[in-house]
Design an enzyme around this catalytic site. Structure first.
Site, PDB file in Angstrom:
ATOM      1  N   PHE A   1       0.798  -1.235   0.000  1.00 38.54           N
ATOM      2  CA  PHE A   1       0.000   0.000   0.000  1.00 38.54           C
ATOM      3  C   PHE A   1       0.826   1.280   0.000  1.00 38.54           C
ATOM      4  O   PHE A   1       0.308   2.334  -0.322  1.00 38.54           O
ATOM      5  CB  PHE A   1      -0.960   0.015   1.199  1.00 38.54           C
ATOM      6  CG  PHE A   1      -0.305  -0.344   2.495  1.00 38.54           C
ATOM      7  CD1 PHE A   1       0.401   0.591   3.227  1.00 38.54           C
ATOM      8  CD2 PHE A   1      -0.382  -1.640   2.976  1.00 38.54           C
ATOM      9  CE1 PHE A   1       1.020   0.247   4.407  1.00 38.54           C
ATOM     10  CE2 PHE A   1       0.223  -1.995   4.166  1.00 38.54           C
ATOM     11  CZ  PHE A   1       0.929  -1.044   4.885  1.00 38.54           C
TER      12      PHE A   1
ATOM     13  N   ILE B   1       0.848   3.693  -3.125  1.00 35.63           N
ATOM     14  CA  ILE B   1      -0.401   4.375  -3.478  1.00 35.63           C
ATOM     15  C   ILE B   1      -0.981   5.184  -2.315  1.00 35.63           C
ATOM     16  O   ILE B   1      -1.946   5.911  -2.499  1.00 35.63           O
ATOM     17  CB  ILE B   1      -1.455   3.365  -4.001  1.00 35.63           C
ATOM     18  CG1 ILE B   1      -1.666   2.235  -3.007  1.00 35.63           C
ATOM     19  CG2 ILE B   1      -1.057   2.831  -5.360  1.00 35.63           C
ATOM     20  CD1 ILE B   1      -2.766   1.250  -3.347  1.00 35.63           C
ATOM     21  N   HIS B   2      -0.393   5.072  -1.128  1.00 39.25           N
ATOM     22  CA  HIS B   2      -0.930   5.764   0.052  1.00 39.25           C
ATOM     23  C   HIS B   2       0.201   6.429   0.801  1.00 39.25           C
ATOM     24  O   HIS B   2       0.624   5.939   1.840  1.00 39.25           O
ATOM     25  CB  HIS B   2      -1.654   4.777   0.964  1.00 39.25           C
ATOM     26  CG  HIS B   2      -2.533   5.432   1.981  1.00 39.25           C
ATOM     27  ND1 HIS B   2      -2.066   5.850   3.217  1.00 39.25           N
ATOM     28  CD2 HIS B   2      -3.851   5.739   1.967  1.00 39.25           C
ATOM     29  CE1 HIS B   2      -3.065   6.364   3.911  1.00 39.25           C
ATOM     30  NE2 HIS B   2      -4.156   6.310   3.174  1.00 39.25           N
ATOM     31  N   PHE B   3       0.705   7.477   0.474  1.00 42.18           N
ATOM     32  CA  PHE B   3       0.521   8.362  -0.670  1.00 42.18           C
ATOM     33  C   PHE B   3       1.872   8.520  -1.338  1.00 42.18           C
ATOM     34  O   PHE B   3       2.901   8.377  -0.681  1.00 42.18           O
ATOM     35  CB  PHE B   3      -0.026   9.709  -0.214  1.00 42.18           C
ATOM     36  CG  PHE B   3      -1.427   9.610   0.328  1.00 42.18           C
ATOM     37  CD1 PHE B   3      -2.502   9.530  -0.541  1.00 42.18           C
ATOM     38  CD2 PHE B   3      -1.665   9.574   1.684  1.00 42.18           C
ATOM     39  CE1 PHE B   3      -3.800   9.461  -0.047  1.00 42.18           C
ATOM     40  CE2 PHE B   3      -2.950   9.493   2.172  1.00 42.18           C
ATOM     41  CZ  PHE B   3      -4.023   9.439   1.312  1.00 42.18           C
TER      42      PHE B   3
ATOM     43  N   ASN C   1       2.297   6.352   4.123  1.00 42.70           N
ATOM     44  CA  ASN C   1       1.941   6.041   5.504  1.00 42.70           C
ATOM     45  C   ASN C   1       0.918   4.913   5.520  1.00 42.70           C
ATOM     46  O   ASN C   1       0.302   4.597   4.506  1.00 42.70           O
ATOM     47  CB  ASN C   1       1.441   7.291   6.246  1.00 42.70           C
ATOM     48  CG  ASN C   1       0.183   7.869   5.665  1.00 42.70           C
ATOM     49  OD1 ASN C   1      -0.907   7.389   5.926  1.00 42.70           O
ATOM     50  ND2 ASN C   1       0.323   8.921   4.845  1.00 42.70           N
TER      51      ASN C   1
END
Length: 161
Positions: A47, A50-52, A57
Site C-alpha cells: 500500500f 499508493i498511500h501516498f 503512511n
C-alpha cells in the site's frame, strides 16, 4: 503453556493471511484477557506506493485491522476457539499520528468482556512510546453468537370455516 506466538504459530489462531495479515508476532498473551505484539511496516508493503506517493503512511483502516486482529488472538487462544472466524460489530477508533515505512506498530489489546460470542475490547497501537492509534471494539465469533439469537417460531396456518 507458551505465552508468545511467532509468525507461524499465530496463523493457528488468526485466520487472515498475506497480504491482509496485520500481525507479525505475538509477544505475550493470556487467553480471554489480553494479547500484545507487533507489526513491522517495511518499505515494500503493497500500500505504500499508493498511500501516498510523496508521503507514504499506513492507511487508518489497516491500523484498525491490526488492532482487531490482535484482539482476535486474545479470544481465539481460549480453549476450543483456535482459528475461529471473527467479525467486526462496532469500532470507535482514534488516530494520533501517521505510521511511516520502516516503523513498527506495537499492539496492546485488552478484553473487557467476553459473553455469548461477543468480545468487548480496547486496543492501542504505539510507535516507540508514542500513541499512534486506539480503538474501542466489539468483535464476534458468529458461530457462537448465532446460538444466542432468538428464533422465530413457525406459525401454523389455521383454516377458518
Amino acid at each position: 503453556m507458551k505465552k508468545s506466538l511467532n509468525s507461524f504459530e499465530l496463523l493457528e489462531y488468526q485466520p487472515n493471511r498475506y497480504p491482509f495479515l496485520m500481525v507479525d508476532h505475538v509477544t505475550k498473551f493470556v487467553p480471554g484477557k489480553y494479547a500484545d505484539g507487533y507489526k513491522n511496516f517495511t518499505n515494500n508493503e503493497w500500500f505504500f506506493p499508493i498511500h501516498f506517493k510523496n508521503n507514504p503512511n499506513v492507511p487508518g483502516a489497516l491500523q484498525l485491522e491490526a488492532m482487531a486482529q490482535m484482539l482476535t488472538i486474545a479470544i481465539t487462544t481460549l480453549p476450543g476457539l483456535k482459528g475461529k472466524i471473527t467479525h467486526a460489530l462496532e469500532h470507535t477508533v482514534r488516530f494520533k499520528r501517521e505510521i511511516k515505512p520502516g516503523e513498527q506498530l506495537i499492539l496492546k489489546t485488552k478484553v473487557l468482556s467476553w459473553k455469548r460470542g461477543i468480545c468487548d475490547g480496547f486496543a492501542q497501537g504505539f510507535v516507540g512510546k508514542e500513541l499512534a492509534c486506539e480503538a474501542n471494539m466489539k468483535i464476534t465469533i458468529p458461530e457462537i453468537f448465532e446460538n444466542f439469537i432468538p428464533r422465530k417460531k413457525k406459525c401454523q396456518k389455521k383454516t377458518v370455516m
